[in-house]
Design an enzyme around this catalytic site. Sequence first.
Site, PDB file in Angstrom:
ATOM      1  N   ASP A  46      19.494  40.255  42.134  1.00  0.00           N
ATOM      2  CA  ASP A  46      20.374  39.416  41.203  1.00  0.00           C
ATOM      3  C   ASP A  46      20.604  39.954  39.779  1.00  0.00           C
ATOM      4  O   ASP A  46      21.635  40.511  39.617  1.00  0.00           O
ATOM      5  CB  ASP A  46      19.832  37.725  41.273  1.00  0.00           C
ATOM      6  CG  ASP A  46      18.414  37.702  41.008  1.00  0.00           C
ATOM      7  OD1 ASP A  46      17.790  38.709  40.286  1.00  0.00           O
ATOM      8  OD2 ASP A  46      17.628  36.872  41.277  1.00  0.00           O
ATOM      9  N   THR A  47      19.551  39.531  38.796  1.00  0.00           N
ATOM     10  CA  THR A  47      20.090  40.215  37.513  1.00  0.00           C
ATOM     11  C   THR A  47      19.816  41.991  37.652  1.00  0.00           C
ATOM     12  O   THR A  47      20.571  42.460  36.580  1.00  0.00           O
ATOM     13  CB  THR A  47      19.058  39.675  36.428  1.00  0.00           C
ATOM     14  OG1 THR A  47      17.836  40.292  36.973  1.00  0.00           O
ATOM     15  CG2 THR A  47      18.926  38.461  36.533  1.00  0.00           C
ATOM     16  N   GLY A  48      19.254  42.387  38.574  1.00  0.00           N
ATOM     17  CA  GLY A  48      19.043  43.899  38.402  1.00  0.00           C
ATOM     18  C   GLY A  48      18.197  44.471  37.823  1.00  0.00           C
ATOM     19  O   GLY A  48      17.832  45.873  37.801  1.00  0.00           O
ATOM     20  N   LYS A  49      17.480  43.359  37.044  1.00  0.00           N
ATOM     21  CA  LYS A  49      16.307  44.041  36.117  1.00  0.00           C
ATOM     22  C   LYS A  49      15.380  44.642  36.979  1.00  0.00           C
ATOM     23  O   LYS A  49      14.790  45.566  36.662  1.00  0.00           O
ATOM     24  CB  LYS A  49      15.726  42.591  35.500  1.00  0.00           C
ATOM     25  CG  LYS A  49      15.858  43.005  33.942  1.00  0.00           C
ATOM     26  CD  LYS A  49      14.969  41.701  33.232  1.00  0.00           C
ATOM     27  CE  LYS A  49      15.819  40.586  32.866  1.00  0.00           C
ATOM     28  NZ  LYS A  49      15.261  39.337  32.319  1.00  0.00           N
ATOM     29  N   THR A  50      14.838  44.200  38.093  1.00  0.00           N
ATOM     30  CA  THR A  50      13.840  44.474  39.122  1.00  0.00           C
ATOM     31  C   THR A  50      14.599  45.882  39.636  1.00  0.00           C
ATOM     32  O   THR A  50      13.531  46.896  39.621  1.00  0.00           O
ATOM     33  CB  THR A  50      13.330  43.726  40.243  1.00  0.00           C
ATOM     34  OG1 THR A  50      13.081  42.250  39.531  1.00  0.00           O
ATOM     35  CG2 THR A  50      12.394  43.856  41.138  1.00  0.00           C
ATOM     36  N   LYS A  98      23.547  38.557  44.153  1.00  0.00           N
ATOM     37  CA  LYS A  98      23.983  37.305  43.638  1.00  0.00           C
ATOM     38  C   LYS A  98      25.068  37.529  42.483  1.00  0.00           C
ATOM     39  O   LYS A  98      24.796  38.293  41.828  1.00  0.00           O
ATOM     40  CB  LYS A  98      22.524  36.509  43.165  1.00  0.00           C
ATOM     41  CG  LYS A  98      21.945  35.660  44.163  1.00  0.00           C
ATOM     42  CD  LYS A  98      21.170  34.636  43.403  1.00  0.00           C
ATOM     43  CE  LYS A  98      20.091  34.297  44.527  1.00  0.00           C
ATOM     44  NZ  LYS A  98      18.809  33.515  43.681  1.00  0.00           N
ATOM     45  N   ASP A 131      11.381  34.096  50.550  1.00  0.00           N
ATOM     46  CA  ASP A 131      10.583  32.922  50.579  1.00  0.00           C
ATOM     47  C   ASP A 131      10.693  32.136  49.374  1.00  0.00           C
ATOM     48  O   ASP A 131      11.681  32.412  48.325  1.00  0.00           O
ATOM     49  CB  ASP A 131       9.099  33.197  50.459  1.00  0.00           C
ATOM     50  CG  ASP A 131       8.957  33.860  48.842  1.00  0.00           C
ATOM     51  OD1 ASP A 131       9.792  34.694  48.521  1.00  0.00           O
ATOM     52  OD2 ASP A 131       7.923  33.743  48.280  1.00  0.00           O
TER      53      ASP A 131
END
Length: 220
Positions: A140-144, A168, A196
């Site tokens: 999603d944010t791509g931070k990870t 996302k 999950d």
Amino acid sequence: MDNSQMKRGIVIKDDWPGYNLDLFTYPEHYHEDIESVYIPHGVIMNRIERLARYITDDFGDSNIMVLCVLKGGYKFCADLVEFIKVLGRNSNRYLETRVEFIRLKSYLNDQSTEDLHIIGSRDLSFLRGKSVLIVEAIVDTGKTMKALLQHVETFEPKMVKVAGLLVKRVPNMAESLTDYVGFEIPNRFVVGYALDYNEYFRDLNHICVISKTGKMKYKV
Ligand code: HPA
Ligand code: MG
């Protein structure tokens, strides 16, 4: 559409309500906890089969070191590797695949927490000189993903590609981090197919939208 466009994923529009639950089968214990079937299991599988083709074409003769991001990525990874193997057996381009696992955690309830935790082995020195495919269920944010890519790069792999089943559509979305996208989805919280909500719903085969009841019931 050219090939690079198709790797950007099937776009699911903001107003897509999903399919009525009763058109499909699902575990009875989640009867009140899901609102609709967002992406049926069969469609997920068909799309993954196509991703396997793009990947096999791009990796050429390089064997693939798959880095599966747990826990959410386990089904996507298993099915993707299986399709890559089937493709190899039915052509003369058999790529050896090896799979390693990494565990990350950044979500509590349906909210992203700020920090990335790499749980388990942080030493990825087995990636040195390898062609690496990171397999992640959702970006999603791509931070990870950015943090993980930086970590992986320190071990000097030959190349790194990212496969994300779902990306996302969020402000400043990280689309460009993901080389192979299954589906581009609206910014909604989805569960199933190993995704999950506080460890529930991984045993659902379709990707579904959680209901208000479900959110309350499994809140921590
Ligand atoms: N569902 C489950 N896990 C997640 C999601 C989601 O929509 N986004 C990030 N982690
Ligand atoms: Mg999770």
